[in-house]
Design a protein around this motif. Structure first.
Motif, PDB file in Angstrom:
ATOM      1  N   UNK A 336     101.363 -43.324  78.988  1.00 37.63           N
ATOM      2  CA  UNK A 336     100.614 -41.829  79.240  1.00 37.63           C
ATOM      3  C   UNK A 336      99.176 -41.702  78.949  1.00 37.63           C
ATOM      4  N   UNK A 337      98.827 -42.532  77.968  1.00 31.12           N
ATOM      5  CA  UNK A 337      97.613 -42.656  77.554  1.00 31.12           C
ATOM      6  C   UNK A 337      96.678 -43.729  78.735  1.00 31.12           C
ATOM      7  N   UNK A 338      97.394 -44.612  79.371  1.00 27.67           N
ATOM      8  CA  UNK A 338      96.883 -45.350  80.324  1.00 27.67           C
ATOM      9  C   UNK A 338      96.899 -44.523  81.650  1.00 27.67           C
ATOM     10  N   UNK A 339      97.753 -43.711  81.946  1.00 29.50           N
ATOM     11  CA  UNK A 339      97.792 -43.003  83.091  1.00 29.50           C
ATOM     12  C   UNK A 339      96.681 -41.856  82.951  1.00 29.50           C
ATOM     13  N   UNK A 340      96.370 -41.478  82.026  1.00 31.19           N
ATOM     14  CA  UNK A 340      95.581 -40.482  81.768  1.00 31.19           C
ATOM     15  C   UNK A 340      94.109 -40.944  81.748  1.00 31.19           C
ATOM     16  N   UNK A 341      93.954 -42.142  81.488  1.00 39.09           N
ATOM     17  CA  UNK A 341      92.556 -42.961  81.253  1.00 39.09           C
ATOM     18  C   UNK A 341      91.952 -42.418  79.884  1.00 39.09           C
ATOM     19  N   UNK A 342      92.947 -42.191  79.123  1.00 40.66           N
ATOM     20  CA  UNK A 342      92.630 -41.890  77.536  1.00 40.66           C
ATOM     21  C   UNK A 342      91.864 -40.503  77.444  1.00 40.66           C
ATOM     22  N   UNK A 343      92.428 -39.755  78.525  1.00 42.08           N
ATOM     23  CA  UNK A 343      91.994 -38.365  78.371  1.00 42.08           C
ATOM     24  C   UNK A 343      92.802 -37.606  77.796  1.00 42.08           C
ATOM     25  N   UNK A 344      92.311 -37.126  76.313  1.00 44.68           N
ATOM     26  CA  UNK A 344      93.352 -36.329  75.603  1.00 44.68           C
ATOM     27  C   UNK A 344      92.469 -34.941  75.151  1.00 44.68           C
ATOM     28  N   UNK A 345      93.411 -33.651  75.347  1.00 46.74           N
ATOM     29  CA  UNK A 345      92.662 -32.475  74.909  1.00 46.74           C
ATOM     30  C   UNK A 345      93.520 -32.067  73.730  1.00 46.74           C
ATOM     31  N   UNK A 346      92.722 -31.857  72.596  1.00 49.94           N
ATOM     32  CA  UNK A 346      93.364 -31.430  71.370  1.00 49.94           C
ATOM     33  C   UNK A 346      93.107 -30.044  71.290  1.00 49.94           C
TER      34      UNK A 346
END
Length: 347
Positions: A336-346
């Motif tokens: 999932x991190x690769x699919x998101x390009x490391x885009x994380x919303x906290x």
């Protein structure tokens, strides 16, 4: 190119039936490319000893040239043709997990394989897949088979033959349709070239399972820290991405729904990747259910199929729930991190 498609019942008696497998094996011997099912994802195979054959894999996928390929074998005796096994722990893992979703990186015998397989490195990644069609195909081909996932580079890996057809029809010689795969994420990759064993890619065999078998195992810091260069060249690239941008949300279902509504107010079509337990919590333009949170192996099994399904929805953005990074959850979150390009919303 006319891509041939053969349908094989993986539950049938493969040793005496299915001339289709023999036809596919003949293509491999003739240095053509053939996609086939494994227990993890569909692989795109070619004769690992022939550079022209291996080059066809890179061409069909659009794969970066510094990204090595995994060599698949059907019999442990094949390993000695091209790799040196000088680790007792490596032998232990082979005995415990082969055939299965575990890839082991070992020293490569000079000149035994095409340098396009190893990307010029002095090591080779090898595994024995736990799928009757894959094993029978490799056995009949009579050569070690180099095989990355059978998709266009960067897209979600294929877990069904129709995924392969969508991506590679007309680009490869053949596809053996053995039905849906089981594990759903690629094999775990472990290197024995740096002393203590190192996980270069989390996958179907968990860190906990490895440590039960051989003791302490490290995880490459490049897997979890985007600021560090991963030891495995292929892990530095974005993979598994759907067409719409995707972000992983670390927050409650209420937080995710608020984000959905915020984006919708801006005129965007929004999708969400969730699980059975939370499916009724979201009002989005596309809600896709991916397994159960209390059984992360079901999330892994359905992940790529769900990511691909978003492409038919005309979305502008996708939110994905996060998952515990333990057991197979490490592999799920890595993909999932690769699919998101490391885009994380906290939130």
């Amino acid at each position: 190119m006319n891509t041939k498609v053969w349908t094989v019942d993986a539950k049938g008696e493969l040793s005496t039936n299915y001339p289709q497998i023999t036809q596919a094996a003949m293509l491999l011997r003739d240095n053509e490319t053939v996609a086939f099912p494994t227990e993890t994802v569909y692989g795109l195979g070619a004769n690992a000893k022939n550079t022209d054959a291996v080059a066809k894999i890179y061409e069909a996928k659009g794969r970066p040239s510094d990204n090595p390929l995994i060599v698949h074998i059907a019999d442990i005796r094949q390993l000695n043709e091209f790799a040196e096994v000088d680790s007792e722990k490596a032998n232990t893992l082979m005995e415990r997990f082969w055939p299965g979703p575990l890839t082991i990186v070992l020293p490569c015998r000079e000149g035994a394989l095409s340098t396009r397989v190893t990307a010029g490195l002095d090591t080779v990644a090898v595994r024995m897949p736990d799928h009757p069609v894959a094993l029978e195909l490799i056995k009949r081909a009579g050569v070690p088979v180099a095989a990355p996932s059978a998709n266009v580079s960067g897209k979600p890996s294929p877990t069904k033959a129709e995924h392969v057809v969508h991506d590679l029809d007309g680009r490869i010689a053949g596809i053996v349709d053995g039905g849906p795969t089981g594990v759903g994420v690629e094999s775990t990759v472990v290197s024995f070239t740096r002393g203590i064993p190192v996980i270069l890619r989390p996958g179907g065999v968990t860190k906990e399972q490895l440590e039960t078998a051989i003791g302490p195992v490290m995880i490459d810091q490049g897997i979890t820290d985007e600021k560090k260069v991963p030891l495995a060249p292929g892990m530095k690239y974005t993979h598994y991405a759907p067409e719409a941008p995707l972000a992983i949300v670390k927050g409650s279902r209420e937080d995710i729904q608020r984000l959905i509504e915020q984006y919708q107010k801006d005129g965007m079509k929004v999708g969400v990747l969730t699980t059975e337990e939370r499916a009724g919590a979201y009002q989005a333009d596309a809600v896709r259910i991916c397994g159960r949170r209390d059984r992360l192996e079901t999330v892994a099994s359905g992940l790529y199929d769900v990511l691909r399904s978003f492409d038919d929805c005309g979305l502008d953005f996708i939110f994905a729930e996060s998952f515990p990074e333990e057991g197979v959850g490490r592999a799920v979150m890595n993909r999932l991190m690769k699919a998101a390009g490391h885009r994380v919303i906290e939130v």
